[in-house]
Design an enzyme around this catalytic site. Structure first.
Site, PDB file in Angstrom:
ATOM      1  N   CYS A  61      40.317  37.592  37.812  1.00 42.60           N
ATOM      2  CA  CYS A  61      41.503  38.424  37.855  1.00 42.60           C
ATOM      3  C   CYS A  61      41.110  39.801  37.349  1.00 42.60           C
ATOM      4  CB  CYS A  61      42.587  37.886  36.929  1.00 42.60           C
ATOM      5  SG  CYS A  61      43.245  36.293  37.454  1.00 42.60           S
TER       6      CYS A  61
ATOM      7  N   GLY B 177      40.770  39.931  42.640  1.00 46.30           N
ATOM      8  CA  GLY B 177      41.809  38.960  42.975  1.00 46.30           C
ATOM      9  C   GLY B 177      42.687  39.481  44.084  1.00 46.30           C
TER      10      GLY B 177
ATOM     11  N   ASN C  47      43.047  37.979  32.091  1.00 44.10           N
ATOM     12  CA  ASN C  47      41.841  37.675  32.864  1.00 44.10           C
ATOM     13  C   ASN C  47      41.023  36.717  32.021  1.00 44.10           C
ATOM     14  OD1 ASN C  47      38.781  39.491  33.668  1.00 44.10           O
ATOM     15  ND2 ASN C  47      39.572  37.625  34.544  1.00 44.10           N
ATOM     16  N   GLY C  48      40.723  35.557  32.600  1.00 37.42           N
ATOM     17  CA  GLY C  48      39.956  34.561  31.860  1.00 37.42           C
ATOM     18  C   GLY C  48      40.529  33.193  32.097  1.00 37.42           C
TER      19      GLY C  48
ATOM     20  N   CYS D  82      29.907  37.305  30.356  1.00 37.51           N
ATOM     21  CA  CYS D  82      29.661  36.576  31.606  1.00 37.51           C
ATOM     22  C   CYS D  82      28.618  37.301  32.454  1.00 37.51           C
ATOM     23  CB  CYS D  82      30.964  36.465  32.387  1.00 37.51           C
ATOM     24  SG  CYS D  82      30.721  35.904  34.066  1.00 37.51           S
TER      25      CYS D  82
ATOM     26  N   TYR E 223      27.555  39.059  40.668  1.00 35.56           N
ATOM     27  CA  TYR E 223      28.408  39.068  41.854  1.00 35.56           C
ATOM     28  C   TYR E 223      29.742  39.778  41.688  1.00 35.56           C
ATOM     29  CZ  TYR E 223      31.952  37.252  45.062  1.00 35.56           C
ATOM     30  OH  TYR E 223      32.983  37.151  45.947  1.00 35.56           O
TER      31      TYR E 223
ATOM     32  N   CYS F 280      32.300  27.050  36.229  1.00 37.16           N
ATOM     33  CA  CYS F 280      32.671  27.977  35.153  1.00 37.16           C
ATOM     34  C   CYS F 280      34.037  27.577  34.614  1.00 37.16           C
ATOM     35  CB  CYS F 280      32.746  29.406  35.698  1.00 37.16           C
ATOM     36  SG  CYS F 280      33.358  30.584  34.474  1.00 37.16           S
TER      37      CYS F 280
ATOM     38  N   CYS G  43      26.743  34.633  28.562  1.00 35.32           N
ATOM     39  CA  CYS G  43      27.092  33.268  28.928  1.00 35.32           C
ATOM     40  C   CYS G  43      26.417  32.987  30.261  1.00 35.32           C
ATOM     41  CB  CYS G  43      28.604  33.108  29.069  1.00 35.32           C
ATOM     42  SG  CYS G  43      29.052  31.481  29.720  1.00 35.32           S
TER      43      CYS G  43
ATOM     44  N   CYS H 168      27.156  28.652  34.073  1.00 36.01           N
ATOM     45  CA  CYS H 168      27.145  28.194  35.478  1.00 36.01           C
ATOM     46  C   CYS H 168      25.729  27.914  35.962  1.00 36.01           C
ATOM     47  CB  CYS H 168      27.874  29.194  36.378  1.00 36.01           C
ATOM     48  SG  CYS H 168      27.286  30.881  36.276  1.00 36.01           S
TER      49      CYS H 168
END
Ligand code: AMP
Length: 459
Positions: free
Chosen positions: A2, A28, A102-103, A250, A256, A396, A448, A451
């Site tokens: 988001c 989003g 967002n999260g 992240c 990406y 994730c 992090c 993934c």
């Protein structure tokens, strides 16, 4: 997945938020919403689809006030129900507020069940609404180390209390009648930035590209664990957690998600993404005629690979920009079709050539399989598929939409089996070190990588 935006001290607050959301559209595309305050009341417009469709020029005329927040949504938690469109608005004993998130919270289900038992009624399936209830029900006094400004004594202790109860990823913008509040979780999973324009309006956004569009300058990141309040009395920072967590930014934002013209976590996505491509070339030297990016997300890694290897970059696949991101589609059948809609090979570039095709990530393998097939039909002699990140093996839980472990091709197949599945002559992934070093070259630390590794910082 988001994007959030906020502005204070500007008579065009809603219109600027609309512009900011346009810049964050890639984060989003399912729905968008704006909440605005005129100092007394909060008004809201929510809609499905892209920002232009969700909030029209007519809608904007009705959104009067100097403070606004906005949200673009792609659902990771709660599904694509119109009831989940943000910002959420709530009226409680202490006044009213709107919130955009967002999260993704990892203990949302648990908290929701507990709140429901205590009598809470939820109107959405989104984890963000858990925050709303926690804020409205909070009772704990502020932590002893915090000295509150007089404007902050009523509402902020509630926010601190809610933060102590939730676990996971949250970059929040909260609108009060007279305040804009920005909150980032103690790990700092998702980005959140502070900006300012020349006339003294302050902005908060998920990425700096949203500041560019409103002519604001980036000032700094909201720090992990920080609660920043902005109102007529100025800016005030609070850190409700006494012991900072290890940063867990992240890394997939760099791989990406974020726009390449954005600055996030204090560094430029453009540089880091290109460095990932250079590292890919350092790790895999392949004899080939051209480097072909999978547009748009593979472009910078391909540029980096081409510069480092000396193999020319050619745009061998043309992207149709009127089609959304292929991944962001509800069913597999539609996803399959939309890969074809999105990309088309340039025969003159492909025919008879040995290709290095570069994409940023391989998730289910749908896109790469279609691309290889397409390039073979266009006459490619060899296809070497290179990915500028490691195999995605774990979902994730912090706000990037990834499928279940079963659907993640790399969690079930070896690299050789994936190569066989997509039909490439060879398949190579950037190593974990290669990816992390690309970001750390620019003095970054603390990512992090769940993934890619399955190491979850908080569950
Ligand atoms: P797949 O076809 O499932 O292997 O998806 C890989 C493609 O989706 C790549 O071209 C990526 O750029 C893109 N992608 C990777 N992660 C995501 C995501 N979370 N949402 C949307 N697209 C993604």
């Amino acid at each position: 997945m988001c994007g959030v935006f906020g502005v204070i001290n500007n008579k065009d607050a809603a219109a600027l938020t609309h512009l900011g959301l346009h810049a964050l559209q890639h984060r989003g595309q399912e729905s968008a919403g704006i909440a605005v305050s005129d100092g007394y009341d909060i008004n809201l417009k929510l809609g499905e689809g892209l920002v232009t469709k969700a909030i029209t020029a007519e809608d904007l005329k009705e959104l009067k006030g100097d403070i606004a927040i906005g949200h673009v949504r792609y659902s990771t938690a709660g599904g694509s129900n119109p009831k989940n469109i943000q910002p959420f608005y709530a009226h409680f004993y202490g006044g009213s507020f709107a919130i955009a998130h967002n999260g993704n919270l990892v203990n949302a289900d648990q908290l929701r069940k507990q709140l429901e038992k205590e009598g809470a009624i939820f109107r959405s399936t989104s984890d963000t609404e858990v925050f709303v209830h926690l804020i409205a029900r909070a009772k704990e006094p502020p932590p002893a180390h915090i000295i509150l400004h007089k404007n902050d004594t009523d509402f902020l202790p509630l926010v601190f209390d809610a933060m102590k109860k939730v676990k996971g990823a949250y970059s929040l913008v909260i609108l009060r009648e007279k305040q804009l509040i920005a909150v980032r979780d103690p790990y700092g999973f998702r980005p959140l930035l502070l900006g300012k324009n020349r006339s003294g309006s302050y902005f908060v956004a998920s990425e700096s590209c949203a500041f560019d569009i409103v002519d604001a300058e980036y000032l700094r990141d909201i720090k992990p664990g920080e609660v920043l309040v902005i109102d007529d009395s100025g800016l005030r920072s609070y850190f409700p957690f006494e012991h900072p967590e290890k940063a867990e930014k992240c890394i997939f934002e760099y791989v990406y998600f974020a726009r390449p013209d954005s600055l996030i976590f204090g560094d430029w996505v453009y540089e880091i993404r290109k460095e990932m491509g250079r590292n890919l070339a350092r790790e895999y030297k392949i004899d080939a005629d051209v480097v072909v990016p999978v547009l748009d997300s593979g472009l910078l890694a391909a540029k980096g690979y081409s510069e480092e290897s000396g193999i020319p970059l050619e745009i061998g696949l043309i992207r149709n920009h009127y089609v959304g991101r292929s991944f962001i589609q509800p069913s597999q059948e539609i996803r399959d079709l939309s890969v074809k809609l999105k990309l088309n090979p340039v025969h003159q570039v492909i025919n008879g050539k040995r290709l290095i095709v570069i994409d940023d990530s391989l998730v289910r393998g749908t896109t790469s399989k279609k691309i290889v097939n397409m390039l073979r039909k266009a006459g490619a002699k060899e296809i070497h598929f290179l990915i500028s990140s490691p195999p995605v093996i774990s979902p994730c839980y912090y706000g990037i939409d990834t499928p279940t472990k079963e659907e993640l091709i790399a969690s079930n197949k070896t690299i050789e089996e994936i190569r066989d599945y997509i039909g490439a002559d060879s398949l190579h992934y950037l190593s974990l070190e290669g990816m992390i070093n690309a970001a750390n070259k620019y003095k970054q630390k603390g990512f992090c990588t769940a993934c890619f590794t399955g190491n979850y910082p908080v569950l």
